[in-house]
Design an enzyme around this catalytic site. Structure first.
Site, mmCIF file in Angstrom:
data_model
loop_
_atom_site.group_PDB
_atom_site.id
_atom_site.type_symbol
_atom_site.label_atom_id
_atom_site.label_comp_id
_atom_site.label_asym_id
_atom_site.label_seq_id
_atom_site.Cartn_x
_atom_site.Cartn_y
_atom_site.Cartn_z
ATOM 1 N N CYS A 11 12.699 1.065 7.913
ATOM 2 C CA CYS A 11 11.402 1.780 8.089
ATOM 3 C C CYS A 11 10.762 1.884 6.804
ATOM 4 O O CYS A 11 11.125 2.148 5.552
ATOM 5 C CB CYS A 11 11.744 3.223 8.542
ATOM 6 S SG CYS A 11 10.420 4.277 8.371
ATOM 7 N N CYS A 14 10.338 5.346 5.484
ATOM 8 C CA CYS A 14 11.589 5.945 5.084
ATOM 9 C C CYS A 14 12.015 5.337 3.444
ATOM 10 O O CYS A 14 12.457 6.048 2.836
ATOM 11 C CB CYS A 14 12.913 5.608 5.923
ATOM 12 S SG CYS A 14 12.777 6.050 7.467
ATOM 13 N N ASP A 393 -16.374 -25.867 -8.600
ATOM 14 C CA ASP A 393 -16.491 -26.755 -9.712
ATOM 15 C C ASP A 393 -16.863 -28.029 -9.337
ATOM 16 O O ASP A 393 -16.265 -28.316 -8.196
ATOM 17 C CB ASP A 393 -15.445 -26.909 -10.804
ATOM 18 C CG ASP A 393 -15.408 -27.632 -11.989
ATOM 19 O OD1 ASP A 393 -16.512 -27.757 -12.517
ATOM 20 O OD2 ASP A 393 -14.473 -28.438 -12.139
#
Length: 697
Positions: A11, A14, A393
């Site tokens: 989790c 958690c 570029d």
């Protein structure tokens, strides 16, 4: 700082709470625990026994031989997916058996079975929740524990059991989803070989790749991986460089050609002289960047994590209000509204919301890495999906950076033969272009060749003096009208003109140009189709050349004759009108890359490209760029969808309290449904249909 791999983090919310606990330990304030990568970084002065205890309180553990032996009893049960799934399966059987007992046997037998299902699937949550209650720590385990106690206290055996089972399944699926995303990264990291065969004094020795040193000779047999960057000194073979560049087609390699660590030798035996120790190799840097990328948090993630800290306490306040206000002020039933309040508590789980971002981001970073696109963090992936302008570029990015003869005008049949004979010993790029144009023509020997800086070359042969170079080199001649017209036309087309003359007449001229990449036009078209509103070329080349390239490949606009500091100024101007990405080679364009909202470097593993930019295209072309932008946009869209789903389902559940229709099982299903949807939708990034992204013009 020490680094540990932590398993069992199921989790995101958690994990944040575990980190906060570790941060409160002596010397632990700098510790970080990352849910995405499952890594713990912590000072070596922190008491690891206490850290292990904190992790085990949530079923997590450190994956090292020492800790696995010392604490095996603490986590074997917690982290065997088979065991956890078995527990949920048995709990479900008990639950349905209780229905049978309720109808056909005895009410008390049914209650016993409901309780058994509740205890079996919810005891871990219950124990954690009780500990949290003692500490006055309010998280999802606390909420679920209060809800379970409340449900059982009012005789809601069925719903209490269902809540415990569904919550357990929810936690399992949440962990499974993130583990899938982590495994996709781990499979990417396995491309590095573990050992290498070195050749010393004619003898072969098998050594760990981390012990390899520069200038050592390694043997790479057919089917084996090149252990580190090096140069082939013996043998030839086709080499699969997909681990570095994402290109699936093998590349033919022979003596004096470079090879990347992690590439696979398809056939034959190669002797490779190492140019880098493994830790400095392109592959090691790529793997390090991919691992680091998982651990950076996007602004969206930071906001969600901050929101989640206040969301759960807010829900607890709302729950208390639901329990108290209707009975006190509107003569509602205390029992009914107590039940509604318990259901509101379950809606307080923020897991689906916190999970809305990390799985999608890790999946997006991993998918791009597989394609040879290194994104140095979730924040850059998010930025890539928001880009509206891309500045390029020219040389080496939109063009190949290799001069070639674009147009040849011969007034004398021997023109090309003489010009190539003069240039045959030169290493100048323009000389190489001329020699390549004359590759099928036999060259002649010249008596004397003299180079003059800024103008060209004077050579003598067969009693004739030849002048090869620009206009200054043939100032001794009055140019006829037709020669002047041809010369001006080539110059107007943006070409570098090389003329060849003798003492009395012009023999011919060539228009030299940097070759435009075959795929550039198609790439620009596809970028516009992906919502990139403006494509801009920034080049130090002159106006005519820039105009020609921009027009041919379909750029929105261009700016020519720019010095590096002027490129920076242009990037700053463009940034005022939207999000800007700058694409260059990572060397000459470093200031512009750093100034842009997003710096993207091309460079097939060059050190400067990897170090300078936010994103690295490991190929030597732009073919994968549209795919990377498409993936980034998809990840951003998925995160928005996930947040909407996570909050939307919870809002619907909360609104059901107004008519008193919210039940415990609806509350847990709203959270579980959100978690499952968020996980599955996020994982679609990994399984997107593969396409050939190297476009051809």
């Amino acid at each position: 700082m020490e680094e540990y791999k932590v398993k069992g983090l199921t989790c995101a919310n958690c994990t944040r709470e575990l980190q906060e606990e570790i941060n409160r330990l002596p010397s632990g304030e700098t510790a970080t625990l990352n849910y995405n990568s499952g890594k713990l970084r912590i000072a070596n002065t922190v008491d690891m026994e206490k850290v292990t205890k904190i992790l085990s309180s949530d079923g997590a553990y450190i994956e090292t031989d020492q800790f696995e032996q010392d604490h095996q009893h603490e986590h074997t049960h917690h982290h065997s997916k088979v065991n956890w799934l078995t527990i949920l399966s048995i709990s479900t059987i008990f639950y349905f058996a209780a229905f049978f007992a309720e109808n056909w046997l005895n009410e008390y037998v049914a209650i016993a079975l409901f309780l058994a299902a509740t205890v079996l699937s919810g005891y871990q949550t219950f124990i954690k929740g009780l500990k949290n209650l003692v500490k006055l720590k309010f998280n999802i385990e606390t909420l679920m524990t209060i809800a379970l106690i409340g449900a059982l206290s009012i005789g809601e055996w069925k719903e209490g059991a269902l809540v415990a089972i569904l919550f357990g399944l929810n936690e399992y699926l949440e962990g499974l989803g993130m583990e899938k995303a982590r495994r996709s990264v781990e499979s990417l990291l396995k491309v590095a070989p573990k050992e290498a065969t070195i050749l010393e004094n004619g003898e072969e020795h098998l050594v760990p790749i981390k012990s390899l040193k520069v200038n050592q000779i390694v043997l790479v047999r057919a089917g084996e991986k090149v252990p580190s960057d090096g140069v082939i000194i013996e043998g030839n073979s086709s080499v699969n460089e997909s681990a570095i560049t994402g290109e699936s087609l093998p590349i033919e390699k022979s003596v004096n050609e470079p090879v990347f660590g992690g590439s696979i030798n398809n056939e034959g035996l190669l002797k490779v002289k190492l140019t880098k120790a493994y830790n400095d190799s392109s592959l090691a840097k790529i793997l390090h960047l991919v691992e680091e990328a998982q651990e950076t948090k996007t602004p969206t993630e930071l906001f969600i994590n901050k929101f989640a800290k206040y969301y759960t306490p807010l829900i607890m306040v709302i729950s208390a209000m639901v329990m108290i206000i209707p009975p006190l002020l509107f003569n509602g039933s205390w029992g009914d509204w107590f039940y509604q309040g318990l259901a509101v508590l379950i809606v307080g789980c923020p897991c689906a919301l916190v999970l809305s971002s990390p799985i999608a981001i890790v999946s997006g970073i991993t998918k791009n890495a597989r394609n040879g696109i290194l994104i140095k963090g979730g924040v850059f992936l998010e930025q890539l999906g928001k880009i509206t302008t891309i500045a390029f570029d020219k040389t080496g990015t939109l063009t190949k950076g290799e001069p070639h003869v674009e147009e040849l005008i011969a007034y004398d049949p021997a023109f090309l033969q003489i010009a190539a004979s003069i240039e045959k010993s030169s290493s100048h790029p323009i000389a190489k272009a001329i020699i390549n144009e004359a590759r099928n023509i036999p060259l002649i020997e010249l008596d004397e060749i003299t180079a003059y800086s800024g103008t060209g070359i004077v050579a003598k042969g067969n009693g004739t003096t030849y002048y090869l170079g620009n206009e200054k080199q043939i100032q001794h001649l009055a140019l006829p009208d037709n020669v002047q017209i041809d010369l001006q036309r080539l110059k107007d087309a943006g070409m570098t003109v090389v003329l060849l003359a003798n003492e009395s007449t012009v023999l011919g001229m060539m228009g030299i140009a940097d070759k435009i990449r075959e795929e550039s036009a198609a790439i620009i078209k596809k970028l516009h189709g992906l919502g990139i509103s403006k494509t801009v070329m920034l080049t130090g080349d002159h106006e005519k050349t820039a105009e020609k390239v921009a027009k041919k490949i379909g750029l929105s606009t261009y700016f020519a004759g720019l010095l590096p500091e002027e490129k920076v100024k242009k990037i700053s101007e463009l940034s005022q009108k939207g999000k800007v990405a700058m694409i260059g080679d990572g060397i000459n364009d470093a200031p512009a890359l750093a100034t842009a909202d997003l710096g993207i470097a091309m460079g097939k593993g060059t050190d400067s490209a990897i170090e300078t930019s936010d994103i690295v295209l490991m190929q030597d072309h732009l073919g994968r760029l549209p795919s990377a932008i498409k993936t980034a946009k998809k990840v951003n869209s998925i995160i928005k969808i996930n947040i909407t789903l996570a909050l939307g389902l919870k809002l619907i559940a909360l609104l059901l309290t107004i008519p008193g229709l919210l039940t415990l099982w609806i509350a847990i299903l709203s959270d579980m449904g959100a978690t499952i949807l968020v996980t599955l939708i996020s994982l679609t990034v990994l399984y997107e249909k593969k396409t050939n992204d190297k476009l051809q013009a």
